[in-house]
Scaffold this motif. Structure first.
Motif, PDB file in Angstrom:
ATOM      1  N   GLU A   1      74.488  74.422 138.954  1.00 33.94           N
ATOM      2  CA  GLU A   1      74.653  75.736 138.749  1.00 33.94           C
ATOM      3  C   GLU A   1      73.763  76.310 139.906  1.00 33.94           C
ATOM      4  O   GLU A   1      73.875  77.091 140.945  1.00 33.94           O
ATOM      5  CB  GLU A   1      74.480  77.073 137.252  1.00 33.94           C
ATOM      6  CG  GLU A   1      75.780  76.298 136.573  1.00 33.94           C
ATOM      7  CD  GLU A   1      77.160  76.721 137.230  1.00 33.94           C
ATOM      8  OE1 GLU A   1      77.042  77.823 137.606  1.00 33.94           O
ATOM      9  OE2 GLU A   1      78.056  76.308 136.766  1.00 33.94           O
ATOM     10  N   ASN A   2      72.503  75.995 139.855  1.00 32.18           N
ATOM     11  CA  ASN A   2      71.449  76.488 140.648  1.00 32.18           C
ATOM     12  C   ASN A   2      71.535  75.934 142.560  1.00 32.18           C
ATOM     13  O   ASN A   2      70.171  75.538 142.710  1.00 32.18           O
ATOM     14  CB  ASN A   2      70.313  76.132 139.822  1.00 32.18           C
ATOM     15  CG  ASN A   2      69.715  74.788 139.633  1.00 32.18           C
ATOM     16  OD1 ASN A   2      69.994  74.166 139.879  1.00 32.18           O
ATOM     17  ND2 ASN A   2      68.307  74.252 139.251  1.00 32.18           N
TER      18      ASN A   2
ATOM     19  N   ARG B   1      68.024  71.974 144.075  1.00 32.22           N
ATOM     20  CA  ARG B   1      67.935  72.390 142.748  1.00 32.22           C
ATOM     21  C   ARG B   1      67.460  73.443 143.141  1.00 32.22           C
ATOM     22  O   ARG B   1      66.155  73.514 143.311  1.00 32.22           O
ATOM     23  CB  ARG B   1      68.032  72.017 141.212  1.00 32.22           C
ATOM     24  CG  ARG B   1      69.054  70.563 141.241  1.00 32.22           C
ATOM     25  CD  ARG B   1      69.320  69.789 140.081  1.00 32.22           C
ATOM     26  NE  ARG B   1      69.920  68.814 140.314  1.00 32.22           N
ATOM     27  CZ  ARG B   1      70.934  67.881 139.611  1.00 32.22           C
ATOM     28  NH1 ARG B   1      70.900  69.634 138.464  1.00 32.22           N
ATOM     29  NH2 ARG B   1      71.460  67.554 139.521  1.00 32.22           N
ATOM     30  N   GLY B   2      67.547  75.013 143.150  1.00 35.09           N
ATOM     31  CA  GLY B   2      66.991  75.861 143.605  1.00 35.09           C
ATOM     32  C   GLY B   2      66.577  76.177 144.779  1.00 35.09           C
ATOM     33  O   GLY B   2      68.052  76.347 145.519  1.00 35.09           O
ATOM     34  N   THR B   3      65.369  76.977 145.283  1.00 37.75           N
ATOM     35  CA  THR B   3      65.624  77.818 146.915  1.00 37.75           C
ATOM     36  C   THR B   3      65.311  76.513 147.766  1.00 37.75           C
ATOM     37  O   THR B   3      64.650  75.870 147.298  1.00 37.75           O
ATOM     38  CB  THR B   3      65.587  78.776 147.280  1.00 37.75           C
ATOM     39  OG1 THR B   3      63.646  78.956 146.707  1.00 37.75           O
ATOM     40  CG2 THR B   3      65.820  80.160 145.720  1.00 37.75           C
TER      41      THR B   3
END
Length: 564
Positions: A523-524, A553-555
């Motif tokens: 999702e991320n 995963r993440g920014t």
């Protein structure tokens, strides 16, 4: 590019194979040349490669595409001069690109002065002892000495007309050298030194598992002569992968390590996988070896995972780095091969290259794009064959009159051979010979559909195969480091279809092998690269069928900060 003085620059390098005759023709004779390569060095720099590998450019009658060498310390005039070679090396080095050249130690051309002298010398002479001559079987030597077969078809023994034969593991114009002869070993040390002192950065070793043969009397037949690979796991095959080959490469490594930085070497061992293959990759020998298993694999998730695991483990055990390769000048183009219908005998199709068994071009292109991100997303050394970055399919339109590969004749016209992947490159869709040669008569004819794949067209299209390769190579340099290992992701919901791994920077690679099922990203996930750019950022975190993505995963901003 890799740091100038790093001995291990190759461990995460991207190497581009140049087949000089088909790359770019600057003098207008229909064949590629050194000046043509020099003219395209900026193209290779923009692609982002760390090194280029030149297939043989030595004087040669071209009985086997230059792998029949008539002078190991010269340049065939069709390609240029030694000075132009020096200019090529200098121009590449100015752009941070290293130069690897081919060495062909198993055999020479039958036009090499060594062999012409041997052929006209008496049995037992020092001239003949450079090669492998043997009297035939039968009362008058009317039968070959053994049942050994040539890789190109027929007996590996060619009669000399006097009851004697010479050995040729490939074409009859390629007599095998006798590596039991100390003079042959010294000759090749001198040859390696000659090119090292002309600035080359490494060598690709042709038929690296060959060289030494069992010449003890009486010569032994092979249990199954039709198998062109080692038939024993202990080095006892009389022709292939004998223990004596390792002694040769330990001598070579002593020489190559005297230079600073040390010279790279990678062996070509075109055999079914055995653990013995990686003995050549030990650091006191060549140091690196091709494992062609991915190149021979069908589009199958489980097969790919087994191969990646095995190649990585074996390379690590040898102190080396994995070498990944999906295409080269010996096999049909990736963009066709990877589209073969499920159940096709891939190795047979690679060998025969005679028919199109119902390849779906659109599907093949999707898979080839995904394969590009798969290979470039793996830690290790990645080799790209010229034109694969354009997505060139195999040219199956070549007619019998066009074919020049000796496999065509030696197989009794059953196998078309390798010319279909050696057709000259298309540079400009609006130019004669697609910009390859102003002659209008390239040495192999180019099909009309080449226009679609020309560099001039692809450079203008953000989503082209060429721009996908450029983006992936640039991202690879930033996010994958020498010594990284691929850590498998938990299969999760894509267990049946997907293959995913993570490297130490946090970059994750996910490949969907399914032809009809999408799989989900975390999702991320922040997607960096997508092999199908028409599907923007993988909408709803879905990875479509036959697609590969690189993501964090993440920014991405947080990852960039961590990676500084």
């Amino acid at each position: 590019m890799a740091e100038d003085n790093a001995d291990d620059w190759w461990r995460n390098a991207v190497v581009y194979e140049v087949y000089p005759r088909s790359f770019n023709d600057a003098n207008g004779d229909g064949e590629g040349d050194f000046r043509g390569i020099i003219d395209k060095l900026d193209y290779l720099h923009d692609l982002g490669v760390d090194a280029l590998w030149l297939t043989p450019f030595y004087p040669s009658p071209l009985a086997d595409g230059g792998y029949d060498v008539a002078d190991y310390c010269g340049v065939d005039p069709r390609f240029g001069t030694l000075q132009q070679f020096a200019n090529l090396v200098a121009g590449a080095h100015e752009r941070g690109i290293r130069v690897i050249i081919d060495i062909v130690p198993n055999h020479t051309s039958d036009k090499h002065p060594w062999f012409t002298k041997a052929l006209h010398s008496a049995p037992g002479s020092k001239e003949r002892n450079r090669y492998i001559f043997h009297v035939g079987r039968g009362e008058h030597g009317e039968q070959p000495p053994t049942n050994w077969l040539s890789n190109f078809g027929g007996s590996a023994w060619e009669p000399c007309g006097d009851g004697w034969y010479y050995l040729h593991s490939f074409a009859k114009e390629q007599p095998d050298l006798n590596w039991d002869n100390p003079q042959v070993r010294q000759d090749f040390l001198d040859i390696l030194r000659f090119w090292c002192e002309r600035g080359v950065d490494g060598f690709r070793i042709d038929v690296s598992h060959g060289l030494v043969k069992d010449l003890k009397e009486p010569l032994r037949d092979r249990p199954d002569p039709t198998l062109m690979s080692p038939q024993a796991a202990d080095g006892s095959d009389p022709v292939w992968d004998r223990d004596g080959v390792h002694e040769v490469y330990r001598q070579w490594r002593e020489l190559l390590d005297r230079y600073s930085p040390v010279k790279y070497a990678v062996g070509e061992s075109w055999t079914p996988f055995t653990p013995r293959v990686y003995q050549y990759a030990r650091q006191d020998e060549l140091g690196s070896i091709f494992d062609f298993s991915l190149q021979k694999a069908a589009w199958d998730r489980d097969d790919y995972r087994k191969i990646i695991e095995r190649t990585s483990e074996c390379a690590t055990a040898a102190g080396s780095a994995p070498v990944w390769v999906l295409g080269n000048h010996d096999v049909p183009r990736l963009a066709s091969r990877i589209g073969l219908p499920k159940g096709t005998d891939v190795e047979h199709w690679v060998t025969s290259n005679g028919t199109d068994p119902g390849i779906d071009p659109a599907q093949a292109e999707r898979r080839a794009r995904a394969d590009a991100l798969l290979m470039l997303g793996l830690p290790g050394t990645a080799f790209i064959y010229q034109g694969d970055e354009l997505g060139l399919p195999e040219d199956l339109d070549l007619q019998p009159a066009d074919l020049q590969d000796p496999i065509w004749e030696r197989s009794g016209h059953r196998f078309k051979g390798r010319d279909g992947c050696r057709v000259p490159l298309p540079w400009n869709s609006d130019s004669v010979s697609f910009g390859f040669s102003q002659s209008g008569h390239p040495w192999l004819p180019q099909p009309a559909w080449y226009a679609r794949y020309a560099v001039s067209n692809q450079e203008r299209l953000p989503g082209s195969m060429l721009n996908l390769y450029r983006a992936a190579i640039a991202a690879r340099r930033r996010w994958i480091r020498p010594g990284d290992e691929a850590e498998w992701l938990a299969d999760g919901e894509y267990a049946e279809y997907g293959l995913g791994w993570r490297v130490s920077s946090g970059l994750e690679v996910l490949v969907n092998f399914s032809s009809d099922h999408a799989i989900r990203l975390p999702e991320n996930a922040t997607v960096m690269l997508n092999s199908r750019p028409e599907i923007t950022d993988c909408a709803n975190n879905q990875v479509p069928p036959e697609t590969a993505v690189w993501y964090f995963r993440g920014t991405l901003a947080s990852r960039s900060k961590e990676n500084r």
